[in-house]
Design a protein around this motif. Structure first.
Motif, PDB file in Angstrom:
ATOM      1  N   UNK A 298       0.832  -1.203   0.000  1.00  0.00           N
ATOM      2  CA  UNK A 298       0.000   0.000   0.000  1.00  0.00           C
ATOM      3  C   UNK A 298       0.873   1.262   0.000  1.00  0.00           C
ATOM      4  N   UNK A 299       0.564   2.163  -0.924  1.00  0.00           N
ATOM      5  CA  UNK A 299       1.290   3.426  -1.005  1.00  0.00           C
ATOM      6  C   UNK A 299       2.492   3.392  -1.921  1.00  0.00           C
ATOM      7  N   UNK A 300       2.855   2.222  -2.422  1.00  0.00           N
ATOM      8  CA  UNK A 300       4.020   2.133  -3.308  1.00  0.00           C
ATOM      9  C   UNK A 300       3.668   2.694  -4.683  1.00  0.00           C
ATOM     10  N   UNK A 301       4.694   3.219  -5.363  1.00  0.00           N
ATOM     11  CA  UNK A 301       4.518   3.783  -6.701  1.00  0.00           C
ATOM     12  C   UNK A 301       5.327   2.946  -7.680  1.00  0.00           C
ATOM     13  N   UNK A 302       4.731   1.831  -8.080  1.00  0.00           N
ATOM     14  CA  UNK A 302       5.425   0.853  -8.916  1.00  0.00           C
ATOM     15  C   UNK A 302       4.669   0.717 -10.233  1.00  0.00           C
ATOM     16  N   UNK A 303       5.403   0.732 -11.325  1.00  0.00           N
ATOM     17  CA  UNK A 303       4.777   0.517 -12.629  1.00  0.00           C
ATOM     18  C   UNK A 303       4.306  -0.923 -12.731  1.00  0.00           C
ATOM     19  N   UNK A 304       3.067  -1.104 -13.192  1.00  0.00           N
ATOM     20  CA  UNK A 304       2.523  -2.457 -13.333  1.00  0.00           C
ATOM     21  C   UNK A 304       2.079  -2.665 -14.775  1.00  0.00           C
ATOM     22  N   UNK A 305       1.978  -3.907 -15.204  1.00  0.00           N
ATOM     23  CA  UNK A 305       1.618  -4.177 -16.595  1.00  0.00           C
ATOM     24  C   UNK A 305       0.249  -3.593 -16.961  1.00  0.00           C
ATOM     25  N   UNK A 306       0.140  -3.137 -18.191  1.00  0.00           N
ATOM     26  CA  UNK A 306      -1.135  -2.617 -18.691  1.00  0.00           C
ATOM     27  C   UNK A 306      -2.205  -3.703 -18.586  1.00  0.00           C
ATOM     28  N   UNK A 307      -3.354  -3.321 -18.046  1.00  0.00           N
ATOM     29  CA  UNK A 307      -4.459  -4.261 -17.918  1.00  0.00           C
ATOM     30  C   UNK A 307      -4.492  -5.027 -16.622  1.00  0.00           C
ATOM     31  N   UNK A 308      -3.420  -4.969 -15.824  1.00  0.00           N
ATOM     32  CA  UNK A 308      -3.405  -5.675 -14.549  1.00  0.00           C
ATOM     33  C   UNK A 308      -4.254  -4.938 -13.523  1.00  0.00           C
ATOM     34  N   UNK A 309      -4.971  -5.675 -12.718  1.00  0.00           N
ATOM     35  CA  UNK A 309      -5.781  -5.103 -11.641  1.00  0.00           C
ATOM     36  C   UNK A 309      -4.921  -4.985 -10.388  1.00  0.00           C
ATOM     37  N   UNK A 310      -4.807  -3.763  -9.852  1.00  0.00           N
ATOM     38  CA  UNK A 310      -3.954  -3.566  -8.681  1.00  0.00           C
ATOM     39  C   UNK A 310      -4.717  -3.902  -7.396  1.00  0.00           C
ATOM     40  N   UNK A 311      -4.023  -4.609  -6.500  1.00  0.00           N
ATOM     41  CA  UNK A 311      -4.540  -4.912  -5.168  1.00  0.00           C
ATOM     42  C   UNK A 311      -3.499  -4.454  -4.160  1.00  0.00           C
ATOM     43  N   UNK A 312      -3.880  -3.586  -3.239  1.00  0.00           N
ATOM     44  CA  UNK A 312      -2.953  -3.075  -2.238  1.00  0.00           C
ATOM     45  C   UNK A 312      -3.052  -3.870  -0.942  1.00  0.00           C
ATOM     46  N   UNK A 313      -1.915  -4.272  -0.408  1.00  0.00           N
ATOM     47  CA  UNK A 313      -1.852  -4.975   0.869  1.00  0.00           C
ATOM     48  C   UNK A 313      -1.268  -4.055   1.934  1.00  0.00           C
ATOM     49  N   UNK A 314      -1.699  -4.224   3.198  1.00  0.00           N
ATOM     50  CA  UNK A 314      -1.189  -3.364   4.276  1.00  0.00           C
ATOM     51  C   UNK A 314       0.165  -3.809   4.823  1.00  0.00           C
TER      52      UNK A 314
END
Length: 438
Positions: free
Chosen positions: A140-156
Protein backbone atom coordinates in the motif's frame (compact mmCIF):
# COMPACT_ATOMS: atom_id res chain seq x y z
CA UNK A 1 19.42 21.73 63.06
CA UNK A 2 17.76 18.41 64.03
CA UNK A 3 14.71 19.29 61.95
CA UNK A 4 16.93 20.10 58.97
CA UNK A 5 18.76 16.78 59.30
CA UNK A 6 15.43 14.89 59.56
CA UNK A 7 14.06 16.60 56.47
CA UNK A 8 17.26 15.85 54.59
CA UNK A 9 17.13 12.22 55.70
CA UNK A 10 13.50 11.85 54.62
CA UNK A 11 14.29 13.33 51.20
CA UNK A 12 17.28 11.02 50.85
CA UNK A 13 15.14 8.01 51.83
CA UNK A 14 12.40 8.97 49.39
CA UNK A 15 14.93 9.30 46.59
CA UNK A 16 16.40 5.92 47.41
CA UNK A 17 12.95 4.31 47.47
CA UNK A 18 12.06 5.86 44.13
CA UNK A 19 15.30 4.62 42.61
CA UNK A 20 14.66 1.17 44.04
CA UNK A 21 11.14 1.13 42.58
CA UNK A 22 12.53 1.97 39.16
CA UNK A 23 14.95 -0.95 39.30
CA UNK A 24 12.39 -3.46 40.60
CA UNK A 25 10.30 -5.15 37.87
CA UNK A 26 6.59 -4.39 37.96
CA UNK A 27 4.33 -7.07 39.35
CA UNK A 28 3.02 -9.46 36.68
CA UNK A 29 -0.13 -11.37 37.58
CA UNK A 30 -0.91 -14.93 36.55
CA UNK A 31 -3.68 -13.56 34.34
CA UNK A 32 -1.20 -11.20 32.65
CA UNK A 33 1.06 -14.16 31.90
CA UNK A 34 -1.81 -16.24 30.49
CA UNK A 35 -3.24 -13.44 28.35
CA UNK A 36 0.15 -12.40 26.96
CA UNK A 37 1.13 -16.02 26.30
CA UNK A 38 -2.03 -16.80 24.34
CA UNK A 39 -1.67 -13.57 22.38
CA UNK A 40 1.99 -14.26 21.55
CA UNK A 41 1.33 -17.91 20.72
CA UNK A 42 -0.81 -16.86 17.75
CA UNK A 43 2.19 -15.13 16.20
CA UNK A 44 4.58 -17.98 17.09
CA UNK A 45 2.34 -20.49 15.31
CA UNK A 46 2.78 -18.47 12.11
CA UNK A 47 6.54 -18.01 12.47
CA UNK A 48 6.82 -21.72 13.23
CA UNK A 49 5.12 -22.60 9.94
CA UNK A 50 7.11 -19.98 8.04
CA UNK A 51 10.38 -21.54 9.20
CA UNK A 52 9.13 -25.00 8.23
CA UNK A 53 8.12 -23.74 4.80
CA UNK A 54 11.50 -22.21 4.00
CA UNK A 55 13.34 -25.23 5.38
CA UNK A 56 11.29 -27.27 2.92
CA UNK A 57 12.54 -25.07 0.08
CA UNK A 58 10.03 -22.24 -0.40
CA UNK A 59 11.29 -19.25 -2.41
CA UNK A 60 9.81 -15.78 -2.15
CA UNK A 61 7.18 -15.01 -4.83
CA UNK A 62 7.20 -18.55 -6.18
CA UNK A 63 4.17 -20.83 -6.02
CA UNK A 64 4.51 -24.38 -4.76
CA UNK A 65 1.83 -26.51 -6.41
CA UNK A 66 0.76 -29.29 -4.04
CA UNK A 67 -0.67 -32.61 -5.07
CA UNK A 68 -4.17 -33.20 -3.64
CA UNK A 69 -3.88 -34.30 -0.02
CA UNK A 70 -0.17 -33.41 0.17
CA UNK A 71 -0.31 -30.44 2.58
CA UNK A 72 0.73 -31.10 6.17
CA UNK A 73 -0.92 -28.64 8.51
CA UNK A 74 -3.85 -28.79 10.94
CA UNK A 75 -7.31 -29.46 9.48
CA UNK A 76 -6.35 -29.64 5.79
CA UNK A 77 -9.03 -29.19 3.16
CA UNK A 78 -9.03 -32.31 0.99
CA UNK A 79 -11.62 -30.96 -1.45
CA UNK A 80 -9.16 -28.62 -3.18
CA UNK A 81 -5.83 -28.54 -4.93
CA UNK A 82 -3.59 -26.19 -2.95
CA UNK A 83 -0.78 -23.97 -4.17
CA UNK A 84 1.29 -22.07 -1.60
CA UNK A 85 3.71 -19.16 -1.47
CA UNK A 86 5.26 -16.42 0.61
CA UNK A 87 4.99 -13.08 -1.15
CA UNK A 88 7.24 -10.03 -0.81
CA UNK A 89 6.16 -6.64 -2.19
CA UNK A 90 7.67 -3.30 -1.20
CA UNK A 91 8.13 0.29 -2.39
CA UNK A 92 9.97 -0.94 -5.49
CA UNK A 93 8.28 -4.20 -6.44
CA UNK A 94 4.83 -5.71 -6.82
CA UNK A 95 3.94 -9.36 -7.40
CA UNK A 96 1.99 -10.22 -10.54
CA UNK A 97 -0.54 -12.98 -9.91
CA UNK A 98 -1.81 -14.59 -13.11
CA UNK A 99 -5.20 -16.28 -12.67
CA UNK A 100 -6.63 -18.59 -15.35
CA UNK A 101 -10.28 -18.56 -16.35
CA UNK A 102 -12.07 -20.83 -13.91
CA UNK A 103 -15.74 -21.65 -14.44
CA UNK A 104 -18.15 -23.84 -12.51
CA UNK A 105 -15.85 -24.61 -9.59
CA UNK A 106 -14.63 -22.81 -6.48
CA UNK A 107 -11.27 -21.06 -6.49
CA UNK A 108 -9.53 -18.28 -4.63
CA UNK A 109 -6.06 -16.80 -4.16
CA UNK A 110 -5.98 -16.07 -0.44
CA UNK A 111 -3.48 -13.69 1.23
CA UNK A 112 -2.79 -13.64 4.98
CA UNK A 113 -0.50 -11.55 7.16
CA UNK A 114 2.01 -12.78 9.72
CA UNK A 115 -0.66 -13.19 12.39
CA UNK A 116 -2.97 -15.41 10.32
CA UNK A 117 -5.36 -12.57 9.38
CA UNK A 118 -6.90 -12.54 5.89
CA UNK A 119 -5.88 -9.42 3.98
CA UNK A 120 -7.10 -10.23 0.43
CA UNK A 121 -8.77 -12.78 -1.83
CA UNK A 122 -8.82 -12.96 -5.60
CA UNK A 123 -11.89 -14.70 -7.06
CA UNK A 124 -15.14 -14.05 -8.89
CA UNK A 125 -16.94 -12.95 -5.71
CA UNK A 126 -14.65 -9.94 -5.29
CA UNK A 127 -13.85 -9.29 -8.95
CA UNK A 128 -17.06 -10.26 -10.77
CA UNK A 129 -16.32 -8.19 -13.89
CA UNK A 130 -12.81 -9.51 -14.38
CA UNK A 131 -12.09 -12.52 -12.17
CA UNK A 132 -9.12 -13.80 -14.20
CA UNK A 133 -6.03 -12.38 -15.86
CA UNK A 134 -3.23 -10.45 -14.17
CA UNK A 135 -3.45 -8.91 -10.69
CA UNK A 136 -0.68 -6.69 -9.32
CA UNK A 137 -0.35 -7.29 -5.59
CA UNK A 138 1.43 -4.25 -4.17
CA UNK A 139 2.46 -2.76 -0.85
CA UNK A 140 0.00 0.00 0.00
CA UNK A 141 1.29 3.43 -1.00
CA UNK A 142 4.02 2.13 -3.31
CA UNK A 143 4.52 3.78 -6.70
CA UNK A 144 5.43 0.85 -8.92
CA UNK A 145 4.78 0.52 -12.63
CA UNK A 146 2.52 -2.46 -13.33
CA UNK A 147 1.62 -4.18 -16.59
CA UNK A 148 -1.14 -2.62 -18.69
CA UNK A 149 -4.46 -4.26 -17.92
CA UNK A 150 -3.40 -5.68 -14.55
CA UNK A 151 -5.78 -5.10 -11.64
CA UNK A 152 -3.95 -3.57 -8.68
CA UNK A 153 -4.54 -4.91 -5.17
CA UNK A 154 -2.95 -3.08 -2.24
CA UNK A 155 -1.85 -4.97 0.87
CA UNK A 156 -1.19 -3.36 4.28
CA UNK A 157 1.99 -5.43 4.78
CA UNK A 158 5.12 -6.12 2.75
CA UNK A 159 5.18 -9.86 3.40
CA UNK A 160 2.28 -12.29 3.22
CA UNK A 161 1.36 -15.97 3.08
CA UNK A 162 -0.69 -17.18 0.11
CA UNK A 163 -2.91 -20.18 -0.46
CA UNK A 164 -4.48 -20.71 -3.87
CA UNK A 165 -7.36 -23.17 -3.74
CA UNK A 166 -9.04 -24.87 -6.71
CA UNK A 167 -12.01 -27.17 -6.09
CA UNK A 168 -11.30 -30.73 -7.22
CA UNK A 169 -14.99 -31.45 -7.82
CA UNK A 170 -16.03 -34.24 -10.15
CA UNK A 171 -13.00 -33.77 -12.43
CA UNK A 172 -9.81 -33.59 -10.32
CA UNK A 173 -7.55 -33.79 -13.39
CA UNK A 174 -9.10 -30.62 -14.82
CA UNK A 175 -8.69 -28.92 -11.43
CA UNK A 176 -5.01 -29.85 -11.27
CA UNK A 177 -4.49 -28.54 -14.80
CA UNK A 178 -6.05 -25.23 -13.76
CA UNK A 179 -4.01 -25.17 -10.55
CA UNK A 180 -0.77 -25.20 -12.55
CA UNK A 181 -1.92 -22.23 -14.63
CA UNK A 182 -1.76 -19.94 -11.57
CA UNK A 183 1.63 -18.17 -11.62
CA UNK A 184 3.48 -15.50 -9.61
CA UNK A 185 6.31 -13.19 -10.61
CA UNK A 186 7.88 -10.12 -9.00
CA UNK A 187 8.19 -6.92 -11.05
CA UNK A 188 11.44 -6.00 -9.31
CA UNK A 189 13.76 -7.16 -6.57
CA UNK A 190 11.99 -6.62 -3.24
CA UNK A 191 14.00 -6.46 -0.05
CA UNK A 192 13.53 -9.77 1.73
CA UNK A 193 13.15 -10.09 5.49
CA UNK A 194 15.00 -12.35 7.85
CA UNK A 195 12.86 -15.31 8.82
CA UNK A 196 12.22 -14.98 12.59
CA UNK A 197 14.08 -17.67 14.52
CA UNK A 198 11.43 -18.64 17.03
CA UNK A 199 10.76 -22.05 18.66
CA UNK A 200 9.73 -24.85 16.33
CA UNK A 201 7.50 -27.04 18.46
CA UNK A 202 5.01 -29.85 18.03
CA UNK A 203 1.38 -28.79 18.19
CA UNK A 204 0.68 -31.36 20.90
CA UNK A 205 3.51 -29.88 23.00
CA UNK A 206 3.19 -26.11 23.06
CA UNK A 207 6.19 -24.06 24.23
CA UNK A 208 6.62 -22.90 27.81
CA UNK A 209 8.59 -19.87 28.97
CA UNK A 210 10.76 -20.08 25.83
CA UNK A 211 7.82 -18.48 24.02
CA UNK A 212 8.54 -15.21 25.85
CA UNK A 213 12.26 -15.52 25.16
CA UNK A 214 11.31 -15.19 21.48
CA UNK A 215 8.77 -12.40 22.03
CA UNK A 216 10.85 -9.48 20.78
CA UNK A 217 11.95 -11.36 17.66
CA UNK A 218 8.38 -12.41 16.86
CA UNK A 219 6.78 -9.04 17.56
CA UNK A 220 9.49 -7.03 15.80
CA UNK A 221 9.12 -9.25 12.74
CA UNK A 222 5.60 -8.01 12.04
CA UNK A 223 3.45 -5.54 13.95
CA UNK A 224 -0.10 -6.61 14.78
CA UNK A 225 -2.56 -4.66 12.61
CA UNK A 226 -5.38 -5.15 15.12
CA UNK A 227 -5.91 -1.79 16.81
CA UNK A 228 -6.62 -2.20 20.52
CA UNK A 229 -4.30 -5.12 21.25
CA UNK A 230 -1.18 -3.01 21.84
CA UNK A 231 -1.29 -3.61 25.61
CA UNK A 232 -0.94 -7.34 25.11
CA UNK A 233 2.15 -6.85 23.00
CA UNK A 234 3.59 -4.60 25.70
CA UNK A 235 2.84 -7.23 28.35
CA UNK A 236 4.58 -9.89 26.29
CA UNK A 237 7.67 -7.72 25.97
CA UNK A 238 7.64 -6.90 29.70
CA UNK A 239 7.45 -10.59 30.58
CA UNK A 240 10.26 -11.27 28.11
CA UNK A 241 12.45 -8.93 30.16
CA UNK A 242 11.27 -10.37 33.47
CA UNK A 243 12.13 -13.97 32.57
CA UNK A 244 15.81 -13.08 32.28
CA UNK A 245 15.76 -13.44 36.06
CA UNK A 246 15.93 -17.21 36.84
CA UNK A 247 13.40 -17.07 39.68
CA UNK A 248 10.85 -15.15 37.62
CA UNK A 249 11.52 -17.40 34.62
CA UNK A 250 10.62 -20.47 36.66
CA UNK A 251 7.46 -18.85 37.96
CA UNK A 252 6.31 -17.75 34.47
CA UNK A 253 6.95 -21.23 33.10
CA UNK A 254 4.86 -22.72 35.90
CA UNK A 255 2.01 -20.28 35.23
CA UNK A 256 2.06 -21.21 31.54
CA UNK A 257 1.88 -24.92 32.36
CA UNK A 258 -0.90 -24.56 34.90
CA UNK A 259 -2.91 -21.48 33.97
CA UNK A 260 -2.32 -20.55 30.31
CA UNK A 261 -2.63 -24.07 28.90
CA UNK A 262 -5.81 -24.57 30.93
CA UNK A 263 -7.18 -21.30 29.52
CA UNK A 264 -6.32 -22.52 26.02
CA UNK A 265 -8.22 -25.74 26.70
CA UNK A 266 -11.32 -23.79 27.72
CA UNK A 267 -11.06 -21.44 24.76
CA UNK A 268 -10.51 -24.27 22.33
CA UNK A 269 -13.84 -25.85 23.24
CA UNK A 270 -15.70 -22.86 21.78
CA UNK A 271 -13.01 -21.59 19.36
CA UNK A 272 -12.29 -18.44 21.34
CA UNK A 273 -15.61 -16.68 21.83
CA UNK A 274 -17.69 -18.91 19.60
CA UNK A 275 -20.87 -20.83 20.40
CA UNK A 276 -21.77 -24.50 20.68
CA UNK A 277 -25.05 -26.11 19.68
CA UNK A 278 -25.85 -29.78 19.01
CA UNK A 279 -22.23 -30.54 19.98
CA UNK A 280 -20.89 -28.37 17.12
CA UNK A 281 -18.73 -25.31 17.80
CA UNK A 282 -19.04 -22.35 15.45
CA UNK A 283 -16.45 -19.56 15.65
CA UNK A 284 -17.70 -16.06 16.31
CA UNK A 285 -14.99 -14.68 14.02
CA UNK A 286 -12.70 -16.38 11.52
CA UNK A 287 -10.12 -15.05 9.09
CA UNK A 288 -10.58 -11.48 10.37
CA UNK A 289 -10.45 -11.30 14.16
CA UNK A 290 -10.52 -7.69 15.32
CA UNK A 291 -9.93 -7.72 19.08
CA UNK A 292 -10.59 -11.45 19.45
CA UNK A 293 -6.97 -12.57 19.72
CA UNK A 294 -8.20 -15.63 21.59
CA UNK A 295 -10.09 -16.92 18.54
CA UNK A 296 -7.16 -16.01 16.30
CA UNK A 297 -4.75 -18.12 18.32
CA UNK A 298 -7.21 -21.02 18.54
CA UNK A 299 -7.64 -21.01 14.75
CA UNK A 300 -3.89 -20.61 14.08
CA UNK A 301 -3.39 -23.64 16.31
CA UNK A 302 -6.21 -25.90 15.15
CA UNK A 303 -6.78 -24.79 11.54
CA UNK A 304 -4.03 -22.49 10.32
CA UNK A 305 -4.66 -20.34 7.22
CA UNK A 306 -8.43 -20.11 7.71
CA UNK A 307 -10.29 -17.86 5.30
CA UNK A 308 -13.11 -15.41 6.08
CA UNK A 309 -16.78 -16.27 6.52
CA UNK A 310 -17.97 -15.12 3.06
CA UNK A 311 -15.61 -17.73 1.59
CA UNK A 312 -16.01 -20.64 3.99
CA UNK A 313 -17.51 -21.46 7.36
CA UNK A 314 -16.09 -24.17 9.59
CA UNK A 315 -17.97 -26.11 12.29
CA UNK A 316 -16.09 -28.36 14.68
CA UNK A 317 -17.78 -31.39 16.18
CA UNK A 318 -16.08 -33.05 19.13
CA UNK A 319 -19.07 -34.20 21.24
CA UNK A 320 -21.98 -36.58 20.73
CA UNK A 321 -25.58 -35.90 21.75
CA UNK A 322 -24.79 -36.71 25.39
CA UNK A 323 -21.80 -34.37 25.57
CA UNK A 324 -19.23 -37.20 25.50
CA UNK A 325 -16.06 -36.91 23.39
CA UNK A 326 -16.06 -38.65 20.02
CA UNK A 327 -14.17 -41.95 20.01
CA UNK A 328 -13.30 -44.44 17.30
CA UNK A 329 -14.52 -47.14 19.67
CA UNK A 330 -18.10 -46.06 18.95
CA UNK A 331 -20.46 -45.77 15.99
CA UNK A 332 -22.11 -42.40 15.34
CA UNK A 333 -24.73 -41.24 12.88
CA UNK A 334 -25.40 -37.73 11.60
CA UNK A 335 -28.82 -37.35 9.96
CA UNK A 336 -29.92 -34.35 7.90
CA UNK A 337 -33.65 -34.04 7.17
CA UNK A 338 -34.85 -33.60 3.59
CA UNK A 339 -35.45 -29.88 4.16
CA UNK A 340 -32.03 -29.40 5.80
CA UNK A 341 -29.56 -31.18 3.53
CA UNK A 342 -26.04 -29.73 3.71
CA UNK A 343 -25.97 -28.87 -0.01
CA UNK A 344 -28.53 -26.13 0.49
CA UNK A 345 -26.13 -24.20 2.73
CA UNK A 346 -23.18 -24.02 0.31
CA UNK A 347 -22.94 -22.31 -3.07
CA UNK A 348 -20.11 -24.63 -4.10
CA UNK A 349 -19.47 -27.63 -1.87
CA UNK A 350 -19.58 -29.05 1.63
CA UNK A 351 -17.42 -31.68 3.28
CA UNK A 352 -16.65 -33.33 6.60
CA UNK A 353 -13.31 -34.77 7.75
CA UNK A 354 -12.16 -36.48 10.96
CA UNK A 355 -8.92 -35.33 12.60
CA UNK A 356 -7.08 -36.43 15.73
CA UNK A 357 -7.48 -34.39 18.92
CA UNK A 358 -3.82 -33.35 19.28
CA UNK A 359 -2.18 -32.66 15.92
CA UNK A 360 -5.47 -32.14 14.03
CA UNK A 361 -4.41 -34.35 11.10
CA UNK A 362 -6.74 -36.69 9.21
CA UNK A 363 -7.06 -40.18 10.65
CA UNK A 364 -5.20 -42.97 8.82
CA UNK A 365 -7.42 -45.88 7.82
CA UNK A 366 -7.05 -49.03 5.68
CA UNK A 367 -9.11 -47.72 2.75
CA UNK A 368 -7.53 -44.23 2.72
CA UNK A 369 -10.87 -42.48 2.86
CA UNK A 370 -10.50 -39.16 4.65
CA UNK A 371 -13.67 -37.22 3.93
CA UNK A 372 -17.29 -37.30 2.90
CA UNK A 373 -18.44 -34.53 0.59
CA UNK A 374 -20.88 -33.65 -2.15
CA UNK A 375 -18.84 -35.80 -4.57
CA UNK A 376 -19.17 -38.95 -2.45
CA UNK A 377 -21.53 -41.62 -3.75
CA UNK A 378 -24.18 -40.70 -1.24
CA UNK A 379 -27.43 -42.55 -0.83
CA UNK A 380 -30.49 -40.85 0.62
CA UNK A 381 -33.28 -42.29 2.72
CA UNK A 382 -36.75 -43.03 1.38
CA UNK A 383 -37.92 -39.79 3.00
CA UNK A 384 -35.14 -37.76 1.32
CA UNK A 385 -32.98 -37.53 4.42
CA UNK A 386 -29.22 -38.08 4.45
CA UNK A 387 -27.46 -40.12 7.17
CA UNK A 388 -23.68 -40.15 7.50
CA UNK A 389 -21.88 -42.83 9.52
CA UNK A 390 -18.64 -42.54 11.52
CA UNK A 391 -17.24 -45.88 12.71
CA UNK A 392 -14.18 -48.12 12.61
CA UNK A 393 -16.02 -50.70 10.52
CA UNK A 394 -18.86 -49.95 8.11
CA UNK A 395 -22.22 -50.59 9.81
CA UNK A 396 -24.28 -53.16 7.94
CA UNK A 397 -27.04 -50.68 7.13
CA UNK A 398 -24.67 -47.91 5.96
CA UNK A 399 -24.26 -47.23 2.24
CA UNK A 400 -20.54 -47.31 1.51
CA UNK A 401 -20.39 -43.70 0.30
CA UNK A 402 -22.06 -42.47 3.50
CA UNK A 403 -19.38 -43.95 5.79
CA UNK A 404 -16.18 -42.31 7.07
CA UNK A 405 -13.73 -44.69 8.83
CA UNK A 406 -12.70 -43.60 12.36
CA UNK A 407 -10.11 -46.04 13.81
CA UNK A 408 -10.63 -47.68 17.19
CA UNK A 409 -8.74 -46.33 20.17
CA UNK A 410 -8.65 -42.83 18.70
CA UNK A 411 -10.26 -39.69 20.14
CA UNK A 412 -11.14 -37.38 17.30
CA UNK A 413 -13.12 -34.38 16.14
CA UNK A 414 -14.99 -33.58 12.94
CA UNK A 415 -14.60 -30.49 10.79
CA UNK A 416 -17.59 -29.58 8.64
CA UNK A 417 -16.97 -27.04 5.86
CA UNK A 418 -19.42 -25.02 3.79
CA UNK A 419 -17.76 -23.22 0.88
CA UNK A 420 -19.35 -19.90 -0.07
CA UNK A 421 -21.95 -20.39 2.67
CA UNK A 422 -25.60 -19.43 2.23
CA UNK A 423 -28.77 -19.16 4.34
CA UNK A 424 -28.39 -20.15 7.99
CA UNK A 425 -24.69 -20.94 7.72
CA UNK A 426 -24.01 -17.46 6.39
CA UNK A 427 -26.10 -15.63 9.00
CA UNK A 428 -25.10 -17.77 11.98
CA UNK A 429 -28.47 -19.39 12.74
CA UNK A 430 -27.61 -22.90 11.50
CA UNK A 431 -25.82 -25.77 13.24
CA UNK A 432 -25.45 -29.33 11.96
CA UNK A 433 -27.64 -31.93 13.70
CA UNK A 434 -26.26 -33.76 16.76
CA UNK A 435 -24.09 -36.84 16.41
CA UNK A 436 -25.97 -39.84 17.74
CA UNK A 437 -24.03 -42.62 19.42
CA UNK A 438 -25.38 -46.01 18.36
Amino acid sequence: MVRTICVAFILLLATAMAASAQTQPASISDQDVSDAYIYLLGRLLITRQQQLDFKEGFKWNQLVHRKPGEVDWPNPNLDVAYSEAWVAADENSCTIVSVPKVEGRYYTVHFLNGWGETIANINERLFPRRPFGDFAVCYRGSNVAIPTGATRIDLPVKYSRVLARVELGSDPDAAIALQHQFTFRATGTPKLPEIPKTPIFELEKLPGVEAFEAADIALDGEPDLSVGLETLGQKARAIAKAVKDPARRARVDQVIRTRALADIGKASAIIGHGTVQNGWARPGVVGEYGLDYLARTMVDNGGIWANIKPEVLYYRGSLDQTGAELSGDNVYTLTFPKDGLPAQYATFFWSVIAVDSHRFRVLPNPINRFLINNQSKLQYGADGSLTLYFADQKPAEAPDGNWLPTPKGQKYRLTFRFYRPTEGVANGTYYPPPLIKR
